[in-house]
Design a protein around this motif. Structure first.
Motif, PDB file in Angstrom:
ATOM      1  N   MET A 193       0.974  -1.091  -0.363  1.00 28.69           N
ATOM      2  CA  MET A 193      -0.452   0.049  -0.178  1.00 28.69           C
ATOM      3  C   MET A 193       0.712   1.604   0.092  1.00 28.69           C
ATOM      4  O   MET A 193       1.794   1.799   0.836  1.00 28.69           O
ATOM      5  N   ASP A 194       0.049   2.335  -0.715  1.00 29.02           N
ATOM      6  CA  ASP A 194       0.887   4.268  -0.659  1.00 29.02           C
ATOM      7  C   ASP A 194       0.741   3.980   1.093  1.00 29.02           C
ATOM      8  O   ASP A 194      -0.507   3.279   1.844  1.00 29.02           O
ATOM      9  N   ASP A 250      -0.626   6.513   2.098  1.00 25.46           N
ATOM     10  CA  ASP A 250      -1.217   7.135   2.950  1.00 25.46           C
ATOM     11  C   ASP A 250      -2.898   6.350   2.547  1.00 25.46           C
ATOM     12  O   ASP A 250      -3.837   6.929   2.956  1.00 25.46           O
ATOM     13  N   GLU A 251      -2.645   5.358   2.113  1.00 27.88           N
ATOM     14  CA  GLU A 251      -3.826   4.787   2.495  1.00 27.88           C
ATOM     15  C   GLU A 251      -4.148   3.840   4.015  1.00 27.88           C
ATOM     16  O   GLU A 251      -4.662   2.694   3.807  1.00 27.88           O
ATOM     17  N   ALA A 306      -6.598   4.344   6.401  1.00 26.05           N
ATOM     18  CA  ALA A 306      -8.097   3.841   5.663  1.00 26.05           C
ATOM     19  C   ALA A 306      -8.441   2.246   6.118  1.00 26.05           C
ATOM     20  O   ALA A 306      -9.507   1.569   6.764  1.00 26.05           O
TER      21      ALA A 306
END
Length: 306
Positions: free
Chosen positions: A189-190, A192-193, A196
């Motif tokens: 994942m990035d 910023d993910e 979430a």
């Protein structure tokens, strides 16, 4: 007091360390001493001696009578077992029952397993494991569960499958694959993910971020439930576990020492098909007895097993 952060030490390198003498860091290192080993559930001194002689890295004591409400084992039995073995001794406490944990710590167990396999004492709250000096083991069925238990202070995660003692490994494999699959997704994942994702699996963000950095859980992870053959043990090891729990049903029938030794050796050599073939020879017929019929499963009571 609860630590401000989680400390993970693999290969003598610390990922994070918020205190010079972090109590949780010490517990994590104690749990890592079991890495690559087999923890065998026992109910008496005879089984404990067999497990130690077979090469178990630790034993976990459970109640011998599984009928009715299953609770922590009798402290007298634990003391007797501690006198006859030199390997670490675990004992089970009910989920949320911090007084059972206090008793187990007072009699000197090396690890406490807050076991959902036992009858629940609190269906809303787990034990605050940071209040204890002894390392805790806790069960999970998914990544969110695992990281929540680590936040509570668990130093070793038990990825739990079948609890009936029927030798059915399918649920264990499903849960191990779920944990490892989510970790692979997280790793790719990035950044910023991650927020979430942490919310989606109901896990603490800092531990999710640390798992992403490590590419694995921040503590050692064992598999439990339905492991009845050397091949079963090697399977969960190859899927990414650090060790296995064996239920006390492994002592059913004759040649129990041979069965335990075979699985322990399979865990140690889980990537060597030749050793696995050798350990499987002459023991599979006796392992077949572990596939209990429905009536026998019902007789095992509410307590279940690994």
């Amino acid at each position: 007091m609860e630590d401000d952060g989680v400390v993970t030490v693999y290969n003598n390198s610390a990922i994070t360390d918020t205190k010079k003498k972090n109590q949780f860091s010490i517990k994590v290192q104690l749990a890592q001493m079991l890495r690559g080993g087999t923890i065998v559930e026992v109910v008496n001194t005879e089984q404990a001696k067999i497990a130690q002689g077979a090469g178990a890295c630790a034993i976990v004591v459970s109640e011998s009578n599984q009928s009715g409400i299953s609770r922590m084992p009798d402290p007298l039995v634990i003391k007797e077992i501690k006198r006859v073995v030199s390997i670490p001794v675990m004992a089970k406490a009910r989920v949320g029952h911090f007084v059972e944990a206090q008793i187990l710590e007072a009699i000197g167990v090396d690890y406490i397993d807050e076991s959902e396999v036992l009858a629940l004492s609190d269906d809303q709250n787990y034990i605050n494991k940071h209040n204890f000096r002894v390392p805790f083991v806790a069960g999970c069925q998914g990544l969110g569960d695992a990281l929540s238990r680590v936040r509570e202070g668990a130093a070793l995660i038990r990825i739990q499958g079948d609890v009936s003692g029927n030798g059915d490994i399918v649920e264990t494999v499903r849960n191990v694959r779920s944990v490892m699959g989510n970790i692979r997704v997280l790793t790719n994942m990035d950044d910023d993910e991650v927020f979430a994702f942490a919310k989606k699996i109901s896990a603490p963000y800092d531990l999710v971020a640390q798992t992403k950095q490590l590419g694995r859980l921040p503590v050692v992870q064992f598999a439990a439930g339905g492991i009845a053959t050397p091949a079963d043990a090697a399977l969960v090891m190859q899927l990414g576990c650090d060790g296995v729990f064996l239920g006390s049903e492994i002592f059913t029938g004759p040649d129990s020492g041979k069965r335990v030794r075979a699985i322990i050796r399979a865990v140690m050599h889980y990537n060597d098909p030749h050793v696995l073939a050798e350990t499987s020879c002459g023991v599979l017929d006796s392992f077949a007895r572990l596939n209990l019929n429905e009536d026998e499963g019902e007789q095992s009571g509410n307590g279940g097993t690994y």
